[in-house]
Structures are given as C-alpha cells and as structure tokens.
Design a protein around this motif. Structure first.
Motif, PDB file in Angstrom:
ATOM      1  N   VAL A  62       0.896  -1.162   0.000  1.00  0.00           N
ATOM      2  CA  VAL A  62       0.000   0.000   0.000  1.00  0.00           C
ATOM      3  C   VAL A  62       0.933   1.209   0.000  1.00  0.00           C
ATOM      4  CG1 VAL A  62      -1.738   1.321   1.273  1.00  0.00           C
ATOM      5  CG2 VAL A  62      -1.801  -1.179   1.304  1.00  0.00           C
ATOM      6  N   VAL A  74       3.284   2.529   2.848  1.00  0.00           N
ATOM      7  CA  VAL A  74       2.427   2.651   4.033  1.00  0.00           C
ATOM      8  C   VAL A  74       2.260   1.284   4.715  1.00  0.00           C
ATOM      9  CG1 VAL A  74       0.112   3.260   4.851  1.00  0.00           C
ATOM     10  CG2 VAL A  74       1.193   4.598   3.019  1.00  0.00           C
ATOM     11  N   ALA A  75       2.152   0.270   3.901  1.00  0.00           N
ATOM     12  CA  ALA A  75       1.995  -1.093   4.417  1.00  0.00           C
ATOM     13  C   ALA A  75       2.702  -2.019   3.440  1.00  0.00           C
ATOM     14  CB  ALA A  75       0.520  -1.462   4.544  1.00  0.00           C
ATOM     15  N   ALA A 129       2.693  -5.718   8.072  1.00  0.00           N
ATOM     16  CA  ALA A 129       2.819  -4.666   7.063  1.00  0.00           C
ATOM     17  C   ALA A 129       3.148  -3.295   7.629  1.00  0.00           C
ATOM     18  CB  ALA A 129       1.537  -4.596   6.252  1.00  0.00           C
ATOM     19  N   ALA A 130       2.544  -2.953   8.760  1.00  0.00           N
ATOM     20  CA  ALA A 130       2.796  -1.622   9.321  1.00  0.00           C
ATOM     21  C   ALA A 130       4.252  -1.519   9.764  1.00  0.00           C
ATOM     22  CB  ALA A 130       1.846  -1.351  10.490  1.00  0.00           C
TER      23      ALA A 130
ATOM     24  N   ALA B  59      -0.055  -0.410  13.911  1.00  0.00           N
ATOM     25  CA  ALA B  59      -1.087  -0.133  12.903  1.00  0.00           C
ATOM     26  C   ALA B  59      -2.226   0.679  13.509  1.00  0.00           C
ATOM     27  CB  ALA B  59      -1.610  -1.445  12.331  1.00  0.00           C
ATOM     28  N   GLU B  62      -1.001   4.349  14.299  1.00  0.00           N
ATOM     29  CA  GLU B  62      -0.716   5.207  13.141  1.00  0.00           C
ATOM     30  C   GLU B  62      -1.819   5.169  12.091  1.00  0.00           C
ATOM     31  OE1 GLU B  62       3.271   5.029  11.737  1.00  0.00           O
ATOM     32  OE2 GLU B  62       3.927   5.629  13.736  1.00  0.00           O
ATOM     33  N   THR B  64      -2.611   2.842  10.020  1.00  0.00           N
ATOM     34  CA  THR B  64      -2.177   2.274   8.736  1.00  0.00           C
ATOM     35  C   THR B  64      -2.577   0.798   8.695  1.00  0.00           C
ATOM     36  OG1 THR B  64       0.006   1.783   9.660  1.00  0.00           O
ATOM     37  CG2 THR B  64      -0.214   3.832   8.440  1.00  0.00           C
ATOM     38  N   PRO B  65      -2.714   0.226   7.496  1.00  0.00           N
ATOM     39  CA  PRO B  65      -3.176  -1.156   7.411  1.00  0.00           C
ATOM     40  C   PRO B  65      -2.266  -2.143   8.151  1.00  0.00           C
ATOM     41  CG  PRO B  65      -3.307  -0.113   5.262  1.00  0.00           C
ATOM     42  CD  PRO B  65      -2.570   0.845   6.158  1.00  0.00           C
TER      43      PRO B  65
END
Lengths: 193, 295
Positions: A62, A74-75, A129-130, B59, B62, B64-65
């Motif tokens: 992402v 972002v991810a 992912a984060a 996540a 922040e 975010t995904p």
C-alpha cells in the motif's frame, strides 16, 4: 542477528544457514506475480543493475504519493512466494539475485536453484505490514506502474534493518520441508488412527 | 420507513473500513496474546508472536493497514424492510474508493481477462456485498477484510473422500478439516481461524463457511454436537506443530467455527474458509436517529 548489507556477494550468501535471523539494509526491488510473468517473457536488460547481487521482495505494497511526486510505503508485508515457483530459480540465476524475501517458502525447483546459483530464501512475517513499511526508508523509483498497477509494479526501494529468517539455504536446508514432514505424521495419526 | 443521511452514512462507512483495516478486534488480539504466552522463551514462534503484537499496536496507533493485502472486502448487511439495497451498495463503493485514496485500502480489484487493476478497489463482484432483511429497526453492516494468501488455502471437499477414509458424517468432516490445515501449513498466515460450512450446494457451502467467521472467538456453538467438534478440532489441529507462519509452534489454529445447512441427497460438501491471524472484522449499526455504533 546477522546484518546483511546490499549489494552482497555470492560467498557471503553461501555462509547463511537455515534458521539464521537477519537484518537487511540497502537497495532491493519488489516483484510478484505479474512482474515474474513479465520477466520470464521478456528478460529485460534494465533489471540487471537493479537485481545483480541484490534481493527480490515478494510484496504488493500500500503506497502513498506525496505532492512533490515522491512515494512512500504505508503497508508492506510479504506475499505468498510459492506462486513464483515456476520462474524463480531461472530469474535468480539469470540476474544473479542473491535472495528472495517472501512468505510460506518455496519448492524443490527453487531449493535446487539456490544451491546452484548461490542464493537463499528469506521468510518475512506475513501481516507485519505496518512494521515492515517502517523498514522501507526510501522509494527510489517505480517501474511499469501504469502497466502492472500498484501491487504488481517493480518498486525499487531502500530498506534499513529489514527483519527476516533464512528458511531455505544454499546447502539444501529447508525449514518448510522439515515442519511439513512432522505435521504429515501427526495428520496421518489423527485421520487414520 | 427507515431513512438516513446519505452523506453522513458514506463517512460512517469510511470509518468502518478504516477500523477494519487498521484495528484488530479485541477478541482476536486476546487470542494472539494467549498464543504468545503459550510458546517457550527463545523460540521462533515466541518471537513471531511478539512482532505480530507490536505490529498490531503500531497499525492502530498510526492508522495504517495491519496487512498490505487489504483483501476482499466482504460485507454482510442486515436491513429493515423497505431499505433500498442499490443505494447502500453505491455508498459502500464510494466509501471504498475514498479509503483507497486515504491508503486504508490497497487497490485490489484486477480485471481477470485483461489483468488491468481498476485502481480504486471497485470492480465486478468487488467489494462483495450480501444483503439480508430482518425484523430489527436498525441497519447493521458487518465487514471482514480477507486477504488472498488465506483465501488461496481455503478449500472444499466432497464426501465421501476415499483417500482420507472420510465418510458422510461428522467424523468424515473432522478428517477433511485436519487434511486441509495440514496442507495449508503456514501459507495462510497461520495461526488461522477456520470457518466451516457443512452441506449446501458448492456456492452456499462456501458462503456458509465465510459467514461463520463473523462469530466472536469466544462464543460457543448453539448446536451441541458442533460445539464439541469445534473444541476437539482446535485441540487436535494444534498438535500438528505448524505454528505461526509455519515456523513450528504450539498454535496452528486459534479457533474453529462451524455451521451446517441442508444438502441434496447426492451432495455432501464441506467448505473450509481459512482466515489468517490478521483477522480483520468490525461491524457498525445505524439506528433510526442516524446514530452509529462500532463493534
């Protein structure tokens, strides 16, 4: 924890063993399903300087585009690697890629390829992912964004201390094979008594 | 007649999507914490669960995904009599496209014939929306984001299965589920949560399996036979030793949720919907005053 700096030599990669935990820094490139299909059909020269002695990350991020036209992740966790099994050994050998990073491990063809051309399979944690996006400190460039779309494009990224575990090495070791052999035995008992 | 403010509802739906993508539900986090506690110090499994818990917090903090694969967006929408489905569908799509702009969702809809990504996560069958009418005087939107890795290891069996010695009974159901989880290894981002659909035709069976995944981790099946089987399966599947991400460990599944429906005499399907540990689901209710609450 072993620190790896990219670009990396074949000799340094051959020192890694199954189970080693690593932190990767330097430039690498994302490539997943459509990208591998594209490589296999075209073998483009422009990928050579990007991939030689570097790593391929199986990831469809992402992303965020900033007002100045630059991008950030972002991810960015790993995607399932086994879908690239038909292509990966040949891609790694042709471009002298020293590792692929993904999740779920790969099969016999890739394992044999790692031994032949000098490479490892690095397992990142799916769904992280984060956190992993934080390890991507810079998006240097993106290739074929229009043709392939955001998840499938080649993102040339700089990472810093990106965490992963060696689950397949260049000596024939595969954590995935040993875990599966054990669980097959247990499953057999549960199913057939 | 149930009425609502369309502009407001679009924003409320956007918040539902943001929550689903970035904020793992409490019951799921507690299951992961328990799995973390259950692994020995210094093991790879312990370290993986530790990183997973940190990622969940990051996540959320922040916005975010949690995972870059923001998945198929699966909606179950329960509506009072007379509420139009087409309008709600278009509001969900509008909120979806906006969520892509805000980087809560990845553009995840690819044309199967041309390979072209639609760019806004909207396409034929995306997002997936299933409506049901009910007697309550409020609307409920249930949303789950289900990624491709775990969807790819989801599967369907047809009983009897000679190779597994699985007949047309609950013992046969048990056997195919053990086989499915063993085949999946870590590929569905273990530890998984299983939604099981027994019976139906092929399509209804898969939908039934997915619907089970909207249950809470801690609930008990209202059918006593299935309640017993859910507990037995969870215990036995954790003997497989697959562990988080397939690195080996004590927790291979965190929960098993089963449901059944009628079938044809000739057919006996068992559908297994494997959900990854990033079990992203939230719901939103909208009452007649236009107030929403999220769960």
């Amino acid at each position: 924890m072993i620190k790896l700096q990219l670009p990396i030599s074949e000799a340094a990669i051959r020192e890694l063993k199954m189970g080693d935990e690593v932190l990767i820094s330097g430039l690498m490139v994302t490539a997943r399903d459509a990208a591998h299909k594209y490589i296999h059909e075209n073998w483009p020269d422009w990928l050579k300087p990007i991939m030689e002695n570097s790593m391929i990350y199986h990831c469809g991020p992402v992303v965020k585009k900033h007002e100045d036209g630059s991008w950030s992740f972002v991810a960015a966790g790993p995607t399932t690697s086994i879908r690239e099994e038909p292509y990966e050994a040949a891609v790694m050998e042709y471009y002298k890629v020293r590792a692929v990073i993904g999740k779920g491990g790969m099969g016999e063809k890739t394992l044999a390829g790692l031994a032949k051309s000098g490479g490892v399979y690095l397992h990142a944690i799916g769904g992280l992912a984060a956190s992993l996006a934080k390890s991507v400190v810079k998006v240097k460039d993106v290739y074929m964004l229009e043709e392939l779309g955001v998840p499938e494009a080649f993102w040339h990224i700089e990472v810093k201390e990106f965490p992963a575990v060696v689950t397949m090495d260049s000596h024939g070791g595969s954590l995935h094979k040993s875990i599966k052999a054990h669980s097959d035995e247990v499953a057999k008992k549960l199913i057939f008594g | 007649m149930f009425q609502y403010d369309e502009r407001k509802l679009k924003d409320q739906l956007l918040e539902l999507i943001r929550l689903a993508a970035t904020d793992l539900p409490k019951d799921v986090v507690e299951s992961i914490q328990a799995a973390h506690t259950d692994e020995p110090e210094g093991s790879a499994a312990k370290s993986v669960f530790g990183m997973i818990l940190k990622n969940i917090e990051l996540a959320r903090a922040e916005s975010t995904p949690i995972c870059q694969d923001t998945g198929t967006n699966i909606y179950l929408v329960y509506i009072p009599e007379g509420v139009g489905m087409r309008k709600l569908t278009s509001l969900i799509k509008e909120a979806t496209a906006e969520a892509v702009d805000k980087s809560y969702l990845r553009p995840n809809a690819v044309d199967s014939l041309t390979g072209k990504n639609s760019g806004n996560n909207i396409g034929e069958g995306q997002p997936f929306i299933h409506f049901e009418e009910w007697d309550n005087d409020f609307i409920e939107f249930k949303l789950m984001l289900k990624g491709g890795g775990c969807e790819n290891v989801s599967t369907q069996y047809k009983l009897p299965d000679v190779g597994l010695g699985a007949g047309r009974d609950l013992d046969g159901v048990y056997k195919v589920i053990v086989d499915a989880v063993n085949q999946a290894q870590g590929l569905g981002c273990a530890p998984g949560i299983l939604g099981i659909g027994i019976g139906g035709d092929r399509a209804a069976s898969h939908l039934g399996a997915k619907t089970q995944l909207f249950r809470k981790m801690t609930d008990t099946n209202s059918n006593p036979d299935l309640a017993v089987l859910e507990t037995k399966l969870k215990g036995d599947l954790n003997k497989l030793g697959v562990g988080p991400m397939g690195f080996g460990g004590n927790t291979t599944v965190m929960g098993v949720k089963m449901g059944s429906m009628h079938r044809l005499p000739a057919s006996f399907f068992v559908s297994i919907s494997y959900m990854c540990w990033a079990y992203r689901r939230h719901s939103m209710t909208l009452n007649i005053k236009g107030e929403v609450s999220y769960d």
